[in-house]
Design an enzyme around this catalytic site. Sequence first.
Site, PDB file in Angstrom:
ATOM      1  N   TYR A  21      -4.265   4.245   6.480  1.00  0.00           N
ATOM      2  CA  TYR A  21      -4.761   3.288   7.485  1.00  0.00           C
ATOM      3  C   TYR A  21      -6.050   3.804   8.129  1.00  0.00           C
ATOM      4  O   TYR A  21      -6.978   3.035   8.385  1.00  0.00           O
ATOM      5  CB  TYR A  21      -3.709   3.037   8.567  1.00  0.00           C
ATOM      6  CG  TYR A  21      -2.594   2.131   8.107  1.00  0.00           C
ATOM      7  CD1 TYR A  21      -2.655   0.763   8.315  1.00  0.00           C
ATOM      8  CD2 TYR A  21      -1.484   2.642   7.448  1.00  0.00           C
ATOM      9  CE1 TYR A  21      -1.646  -0.085   7.884  1.00  0.00           C
ATOM     10  CE2 TYR A  21      -0.467   1.808   7.013  1.00  0.00           C
ATOM     11  CZ  TYR A  21      -0.552   0.452   7.232  1.00  0.00           C
ATOM     12  OH  TYR A  21       0.451  -0.378   6.791  1.00  0.00           O
TER      13      TYR A  21
ATOM     14  N   LYS B  39       0.850  -1.180   0.000  1.00  0.00           N
ATOM     15  CA  LYS B  39       0.000   0.000   0.000  1.00  0.00           C
ATOM     16  C   LYS B  39       0.885   1.228   0.000  1.00  0.00           C
ATOM     17  O   LYS B  39       2.035   1.112   0.466  1.00  0.00           O
ATOM     18  CB  LYS B  39      -0.962   0.026   1.184  1.00  0.00           C
ATOM     19  CG  LYS B  39      -0.369  -0.260   2.564  1.00  0.00           C
ATOM     20  CD  LYS B  39       0.842   0.461   3.069  1.00  0.00           C
ATOM     21  CE  LYS B  39       0.770   1.946   3.260  1.00  0.00           C
ATOM     22  NZ  LYS B  39       2.046   2.556   3.745  1.00  0.00           N
TER      23      LYS B  39
END
Length: 367
Positions: A221, A136
Amino acid sequence: MKATNQSRRDFIKTTSLAAASLPFMSALSSCAQTPDRKIGFALAGLGNLSTNQIAPALQKTKFCRLAGIVTGHPQKAAAWKAQYNIPDKNIYNYDNMEQMADNSDIDVVYVVTPNGLHAEHTIKSARAGKHVLSEKPMEVSVEKCQQMIDECKKAGKQLAIGYRMHFEPNSLECIRLVREKVFGSAKIIDAAFGFRIGDPTQWRLKKDLAGGGCLMDVGIYALNASRYLTGEEPVEVSAFTTVTDPVKFSQVEESISWQSKFPGGIIARCGSSYNAQGMADFKVSADGGWFKMDPAFSYHGNHGVRSDGQEINLSDIDQFAAEMDDFAQCILENRPTRVPGEEGLRDVKIMMAIYESARTGKTVSLA
Ligand code: NAD
């Protein structure tokens, strides 16, 4: 009071019952049988994450093995070869990695390079006939994410994004608390992830390689948590950024705050910073109570408390080992990953909308 209004067995029972609607909640029940063969992983990019987390995690997996490496540094290649007993034929660089097509030891390439290189390395791997697990954020633009999806589809290979929290027992328990309305209907989610960044010359502060600042790196996140907790997609976002050190943060944001509205009425208030400590947590406030995790996004030690006084403190697993074992099982059993390229693309689309809102000062619709 320690955890455990709910035993792990009850949790697995609950989650497998709910698995049809909450696909990634079956994480804890996997890894039962002994594999016939292990899936060979090649790590592309031997920086901090590969060295300190992923390679050690591979040693703990049940379904995977470290089969190869891709690196631009011959000295690193020599050190990894010695440490992990990697044969010369399984050592590649970024210019010859397509030659993996002839190497049956390697099933998956785990792309662990700077964000703005994920597409290039994913596409080369897919064209070599390999499945891809990309770190990511998926990439630095919607277009590049879409190319990654298209190329892996064209090659008939799976593409997963390294969303380790989707395999973390405490995160899965928090999802259950929201979706089963254990504290009634959730109304507000507060989530933040940030840290003080060091070396001012690193790629994370360069727009082309990073795509943005703290949002792309760790704010993602908080964004992803707001989506997995609610199980919904935001319909609009509004945001602003600040920079207090214009020399260090000449290309990317230093701090960012954004709010998103979800269709069921939940509001998420999120933040991230490259210049603040103590940000790695979330809180869910519902009409019948609340719970919070602090830390919520760490490699280890994630735990939380609930308004009824109970703790959220389930087993502390190696998230990278769980993520890789799950992907290996998806490949072995020919079933889709719970963290596909489409999941990475959704976050990148929303992050682009967050940046647009910060730039224009207007709320951006995602509906
Ligand atoms: P890093 O800088 O430590 O390592 C990056 C690696 O890429 C290095 O080995 C470097 O040599 C290589 N590289 C290849 N081409 C490069 C280029 N042109 N410029 C710079 N480096 C180049 O970074 P990292 O912390 O290991 O992060 C790598 C990726 O992993 C990023 O996408 C990051 O977002 C992601 N990450 C994920 C987590 C997680 O918890 N899932 C944690 C940290 C990093």
